[in-house]
Write an enzyme that holds these catalytic residues in place. Structure first.
Site, PDB file in Angstrom:
ATOM      1  N   GLU A  48      42.682  26.839  43.217  1.00 37.35           N
ATOM      2  CA  GLU A  48      43.087  28.216  43.495  1.00 37.35           C
ATOM      3  C   GLU A  48      42.045  28.807  44.446  1.00 37.35           C
ATOM      4  OE1 GLU A  48      43.901  32.408  41.170  1.00 37.35           O
ATOM      5  OE2 GLU A  48      42.058  31.296  40.879  1.00 37.35           O
ATOM      6  N   ASP A  93      40.711  26.822  38.536  1.00 37.45           N
ATOM      7  CA  ASP A  93      40.721  28.278  38.625  1.00 37.45           C
ATOM      8  C   ASP A  93      39.564  28.779  39.507  1.00 37.45           C
ATOM      9  OD1 ASP A  93      41.960  30.744  37.476  1.00 37.45           O
ATOM     10  OD2 ASP A  93      39.958  31.078  36.651  1.00 37.45           O
TER      11      ASP A  93
HETATM   12  C1  NOJ Z   1      43.038  33.252  38.408  1.00 38.38           C
HETATM   13  C2  NOJ Z   1      44.083  33.124  37.359  1.00 38.38           C
HETATM   14  O1  NOJ Z   1      45.269  32.676  37.944  1.00 38.38           O
HETATM   15  C3  NOJ Z   1      44.203  34.479  36.717  1.00 38.38           C
HETATM   16  O2  NOJ Z   1      45.291  34.538  35.831  1.00 38.38           O
HETATM   17  C4  NOJ Z   1      42.916  34.797  36.031  1.00 38.38           C
HETATM   18  O3  NOJ Z   1      42.986  36.111  35.524  1.00 38.38           O
HETATM   19  C5  NOJ Z   1      41.735  34.689  36.987  1.00 38.38           C
HETATM   20  N1  NOJ Z   1      41.790  33.528  37.813  1.00 38.38           N
HETATM   21  C6  NOJ Z   1      40.428  34.666  36.230  1.00 38.38           C
HETATM   22  O4  NOJ Z   1      40.265  33.445  35.576  1.00 38.38           O
END
Ligand code: NOJ
Ligand code: CA
Length: 539
Positions: free
Chosen positions: A274, A213
């Protein structure tokens, strides 16, 4: 206009590396809370997921990525983690994860977990210690600033409002997301060491890797200076205007150390990051050979139904990742974005376009990530305000709808309760819209023209054809038609997508392998493509 991507012969080293499973894996994102409720409390869980693994094997995917299963403060759909080496009792236990991995492996499925290193929950032991004692080692693991009237800098939370909130004793602390998600300070060695233990904890029980993440955000500019540019809150597409917060060069060192750990395990474990940066060349840098194995290319998630936008998204991703020798990880939907059926126009039009986009994504070289429910053609659900859970909705004072509409439980059976929960009397944690029985798995499994059967067929054809998901791609635009051809020295497969609003005729020098719907009509030497349809042709 024609956009050509240069086809390159793969260098020997790259060719050798293509054996790794993740380079062309079809990965299915399970939104755990909404997938299947095995104990009848209205919340999806690990027992429910285990029982549904044969569905995923039957769909033909190679791996599943599980959204966070950790004990959580519940402020951001599990992305506010209280304990990284435990399981939220709502979802099950560590033993359930172990059993899930065993069952999945027996079915030929790999398992990726989500890991959330940028921030913790405000209920994490470290943060409560830091609140209680500003001089504690735990306080050095977060960003605190002494109280003054104004926040220490101009940074804004991605969920709306300032990225700083006050502690009860008047200090400021940094949270790039919700106030319940304080950012960790990765210059603190104990933070690094603890996450390395977390990696090993889960790798030791046999998981195949992690989705990381906010992989572009862990390191902040020293001294936390103001960001240079004006700010628009969005989860995707950050640029230089927020250069003090995101994409700091030092963050790459963290991924090098994680890569070394993950690669020290047998069985080709992997990391996918991500990385929500607008510039795909920057995104791809996270997938250099000694960093993350993959980083998501989100451009298709953001592209409207337009041949040039799609061509540009595909071409720039292919070029960026080719430059670092990594496969592209394609994403048409996830738990943060409106579902594609709705994005592409909704109703029958949106559904046919989503079917066509699926054919396109499933032939592109690289690794497609499917989001649970896209294989059913689910639209964005209407979630009444009183049922909403997403902090984006609340932090924006209702101005932004939030992400609940793409997180509604999966309809498994026909009938009013749709079979999500083992107790049909118990309401699901987010209300399932009336009429979703028509999207149910049981109904679509019986219908050879369903979205589900199209995904199944496409994944199966892809599995059997060496060029689909690999090869060298050439992307061209012809009016409102998008054409992608993948080829090697012997064969080629062409995907045509009609992104216009009228039928079009495309040449077909070979056999039609798969059509996105019945409005694709082969007519000897050519194919009529209805508006919003796609076809695979073996040339
Ligand atoms: C990205 C995640 O995909 C999302 O759902 C989340 O709210 C944020 N990161 C914070 O962790
Ligand atoms: Ca449950």
């Amino acid at each position: 206009m024609t956009i050509d991507s240069a086809a390159h012969a793969a260098p020997a080293a790259e060719a050798a590396a293509t054996a790794a499973w993740w380079r062309d894996a079809v990965v299915y994102q399970v939104y755990l809370r909404s997938f299947a409720d095995g104990n009848g409390d209205g919340i999806g869980d690990l027992v429910g997921l285990r029982a549904r693994l044969p569905y995923l094997a039957n769909l033909g995917v190679d791996a599943l990525w599980l959204t966070p299963h950790y004990p959580s403060g519940g402020a951001d759909g599990g992305y506010d983690v209280v304990d990284h080496r435990a399981v939220d009792p709502e979802y099950g236990s560590v033993e359930d994860v172990e059993a899930l991995v065993v069952d999945a492996h027996a079915l030929g499925l790999r398992v990726l977990l989500d890991i959330v290193p940028n921030h913790t929950s405000d209920q994490h032991r470290w943060f409560t210690e830091a609140l209680a004692d500003p001089g504690s080692p735990a306080a050095r693991r977060y960003f605190f600033a002494e109280g003054s009237e104004h926040p220490p800098n101009n940074w804004q939370s991605l969920f709306g409002g300032p990225a700083w909130s006050r502690t009860p004793d008047g200090r400021w602390y940094l949270h790039m997301f919700a106030p319940e998600q304080p950012d960790l300070d990765w210059t603190d060695e104990s933070v690094r060491a603890d996450f390395e233990q977390t990696l090993r904890f889960w790798l030791d029980i046999g998981i195949d890797g992690f989705r990381v993440d906010v992989a572009y955000g862990l390191v902040k500019a020293p001294g936390l200076p103001d960001n240079p540019g004006s700010y628009s809150p969005t989860l995707f597409g950050h640029g230089p205007e927020q250069a003090m917060t995101w994409n700091r060069p030092e963050v790459h060192d963290i991924w090098r150390s994680w890569r070394a750990i993950v690669d020290s395990y047998p069985g080709e474990r992997m990391l996918v990051g991500e990385v929500c940066l607008a510039d795909l060349d920057q995104v791809a840098l996270y997938s250099r050979p000694d960093e993350l194995h993959q980083s998501f290319a989100f451009r298709l998630l953001k592209s409207g139904w337009d041949a040039h936008a799609f061509a540009d998204a595909i071409d720039s991703a292919l070029a960026a990742f080719r430059a670092v020798g990594a496969p592209v990880s394609w994403v048409l939907s996830n738990h943060d974005k409106d579902r594609q059926v709705s994005r592409f126009g909704g109703g029958a039009v949106g559904e046919s376009r989503a079917r066509a986009a699926a054919l396109l994504m499933l032939m592109l070289p690289g690794s497609p990530y499917l989001y649970a429910g896209e294989e059913l053609g689910l639209p964005q659900a209407h979630v009444p305000d009183e049922a909403k859970q997403d902090p984006i909705f609340f932090r924006s004072g209702g101005a932004r709808p939030g992400r609940d509409g793409c997180r509604v439980p999966i309809p498994w059976h026909e009938g009013p309760d749709v079979g999500f929960s083992s107790d049909p009397q118990v309401p699901a944690w987010l209300p399932v819209p009336r009429g979703w029985s028509e999207y149910s798995v049981s109904r679509q499994a019986e219908d050879s023209g369903s979205v589900l059967r199209l995904y199944q067929r496409a994944i199966s054809v892809r599995r059997d054809h060496p060029l689909l998901g690999s090869g060298d791609a050439t992307v061209t635009v012809h009016g409102e038609l998008l054409r992608v051809q993948v080829e090697d020295d012997h064969d080629a497969v062409t995907c045509w997508v009609n992104m216009g609003s009228a039928p079009a005729i495309v040449p077909a020098y070979g056999e039609v392998m798969l059509a996105s719907d019945s409005r694709v009509l082969p007519t000897g030497g050519s194919v009529v493509l209805g508006a919003g349809t796609a076809v695979w042709i073996a040339e």
